[in-house]
Design a protein around this motif. Structure first.
Motif, PDB file in Angstrom:
ATOM      1  N   TYR A 162       5.776  -1.750   0.472  1.00 55.02           N
ATOM      2  CA  TYR A 162       7.090  -2.394   0.354  1.00 55.02           C
ATOM      3  C   TYR A 162       7.873  -2.249   1.649  1.00 55.02           C
ATOM      4  O   TYR A 162       8.492  -3.205   2.137  1.00 55.02           O
ATOM      5  N   ASP A 163       7.845  -1.040   2.229  1.00 55.96           N
ATOM      6  CA  ASP A 163       8.577  -0.829   3.480  1.00 55.96           C
ATOM      7  C   ASP A 163       7.938  -1.609   4.624  1.00 55.96           C
ATOM      8  O   ASP A 163       8.643  -2.071   5.536  1.00 55.96           O
ATOM      9  N   LEU A 164       6.620  -1.757   4.598  1.00 57.21           N
ATOM     10  CA  LEU A 164       5.959  -2.604   5.589  1.00 57.21           C
ATOM     11  C   LEU A 164       6.561  -4.009   5.581  1.00 57.21           C
ATOM     12  O   LEU A 164       6.866  -4.590   6.630  1.00 57.21           O
ATOM     13  N   VAL A 165       6.735  -4.560   4.396  1.00 57.39           N
ATOM     14  CA  VAL A 165       7.293  -5.902   4.275  1.00 57.39           C
ATOM     15  C   VAL A 165       8.747  -5.920   4.733  1.00 57.39           C
ATOM     16  O   VAL A 165       9.182  -6.830   5.463  1.00 57.39           O
ATOM     17  N   GLN A 166       9.523  -4.931   4.344  1.00 53.00           N
ATOM     18  CA  GLN A 166      10.932  -4.901   4.714  1.00 53.00           C
ATOM     19  C   GLN A 166      11.114  -4.832   6.231  1.00 53.00           C
ATOM     20  O   GLN A 166      11.944  -5.538   6.806  1.00 53.00           O
ATOM     21  N   ALA A 183       8.467  -2.680  14.688  1.00 58.33           N
ATOM     22  CA  ALA A 183       7.664  -2.894  13.475  1.00 58.33           C
ATOM     23  C   ALA A 183       6.932  -1.609  13.143  1.00 58.33           C
ATOM     24  O   ALA A 183       6.838  -0.698  13.967  1.00 58.33           O
ATOM     25  N   HIS A 184       6.407  -1.538  11.928  1.00 55.08           N
ATOM     26  CA  HIS A 184       5.346  -0.567  11.664  1.00 55.08           C
ATOM     27  C   HIS A 184       4.119  -1.081  12.398  1.00 55.08           C
ATOM     28  O   HIS A 184       3.694  -2.220  12.209  1.00 55.08           O
ATOM     29  N   SER A 185       3.540  -0.243  13.255  1.00 57.69           N
ATOM     30  CA  SER A 185       2.537  -0.732  14.202  1.00 57.69           C
ATOM     31  C   SER A 185       1.135  -0.293  13.816  1.00 57.69           C
ATOM     32  O   SER A 185       0.721   0.815  14.120  1.00 57.69           O
ATOM     33  N   GLY A 186       0.416  -1.160  13.152  1.00 58.50           N
ATOM     34  CA  GLY A 186      -0.984  -0.901  12.864  1.00 58.50           C
ATOM     35  C   GLY A 186      -1.258  -0.738  11.387  1.00 58.50           C
ATOM     36  O   GLY A 186      -0.410  -0.239  10.630  1.00 58.50           O
ATOM     37  N   PRO A 187      -2.454  -1.153  10.949  1.00 55.96           N
ATOM     38  CA  PRO A 187      -2.795  -1.089   9.527  1.00 55.96           C
ATOM     39  C   PRO A 187      -2.879   0.326   8.977  1.00 55.96           C
ATOM     40  O   PRO A 187      -2.862   0.526   7.761  1.00 55.96           O
ATOM     41  N   MET A 188      -2.932   1.331   9.876  1.00 56.11           N
ATOM     42  CA  MET A 188      -2.989   2.714   9.418  1.00 56.11           C
ATOM     43  C   MET A 188      -1.607   3.292   9.148  1.00 56.11           C
ATOM     44  O   MET A 188      -1.476   4.379   8.590  1.00 56.11           O
TER      45      MET A 188
END
Length: 301
Positions: free
Chosen positions: A84-88, A72-77
């Motif tokens: 959009y890529d966070l969701v994907q 995953a993308h790890s962390g709110p930073m």
């Protein structure tokens, strides 16, 4: 009995620790990440979680008994400028991995979630029944992934469980972590100066403890619930954490002004009794030990 486990995000901070612990106890590991690395039993194969065809090809080539989903993308930073890529990656990628678990009849899937799914919490000890009101797209993706995983269990019988991990730290972290930065800066003689943020509360967990909790969830014979909060059972301000860095590294030159960290969720102490009860989880690395470990390993880097 040796098992074969798929680990996603295996080149990341938590995934790497999971792979090391699984191999150390004799399991076989299918390790995947967007970037291939390593060799031998710890080799990481390249696989983007958004590529469902690649995931199915890997599953077809090497059947596995369980999945620990750290990718995953790890962390709110991280990827804040690319929601959009966070969701994907975090939502669609998780759905792709859940499809692997469903179609290939995997015994259990353990999903890395985050305390960011809570957003601000009510005062007092915070249990898993607290309202989930994420304040960031990252937190929302983690909550969405949790809900999808639970729905796969309810509708399709996929034995999926999510662990809401707190502030994970360790020497191998590549995204920003103030605790690691304080140690790294001290080791090169660089002062740390922050105008604010000293009163922000942190609930740290060492990557090794996070990995152990994920494996505990994979191994548990019976699950009492579909989401567990996991911390290092440590609750202190950033100022107090900085003082601990100074106690371990007396040469540390750290000054952090008072007040909250801008944009922080206000979170009270998380209750980890459910993880203790159902998973047998017990944090093994104190914050002081973790800081010493980071210093020792960063010196040798």
């Amino acid at each position: 009995m040796s098992r074969t486990i798929l680990v996603t995000g295996a080149a990341g901070l938590i995934g790497r620790a999971v792979v090391e612990q699984l191999l150390a106890r004799g399991d076989e590991v299918v390790a995947i990440d967007r970037a291939a690395s390593g060799s031998g039993r710890s080799a990481v194969r390249d696989c983007d979680l958004r590529d469902s065809h690649r995931l199915h090809a890997i599953a077809a080539a090497t059947p596995f008994d369980g999945i620990i989903h750290c990718g995953a993308h790890s962390g709110p930073m991280v990827a804040r400028d690319n929601p959009y890529d966070l969701v994907q990656v975090n939502v669609v990628g998780t759905a792709n991995v859940l499809e692997i678990a469903r179609i290939w009849r995997v015994r259990r899937l353990v999903n890395c979630s985050s305390v960011s799914a809570y957003g601000d919490t009510p005062s007092g000890l915070v249990t898993e029944e607290a309202p989930l009101r994420p304040s960031t797209v990252y937190g929302a993706t983690k909550l969405a992934a949790e809900k999808i995983a639970t729905a796969y269990w309810q509708e399709h019988g996929v034995d999926a469980v999510s662990l809401r991990l707190a502030w994970v730290y360790g020497p191998n972290r590549t995204t920003f972590c103030l605790l690691r930065q304080m140690v790294a800066d001290t080791l090169v003689g660089r002062p740390v100066r922050l105008a604010t943020g000293g009163d922000a509360m942190r609930q740290y967990i060492h990557a090794d403890d996070a990995a152990a909790a994920l494996i505990d969830a994979l191994d548990a014979e019976k699950l009492g619930q579909r989401a567990y909060t996991v911390t290092g059972d440590d609750f202190r301000t950033v100022t107090e954490a900085a003082a601990l860095v100074r106690s371990v590294l007396p040469e540390a030159d750290i000054e952090i002004g008072p007040g909250p960290e801008p944009g922080d969720d206000v979170q009270h102490r998380f209750d980890i009794s459910a993880a203790r009860r159902d998973l047998g989880y017990e944090p093994a690395v104190t914050l002081e030990q973790g800081i010493r470990d980071m210093a020792d390993r960063l010196r040798g880097a």
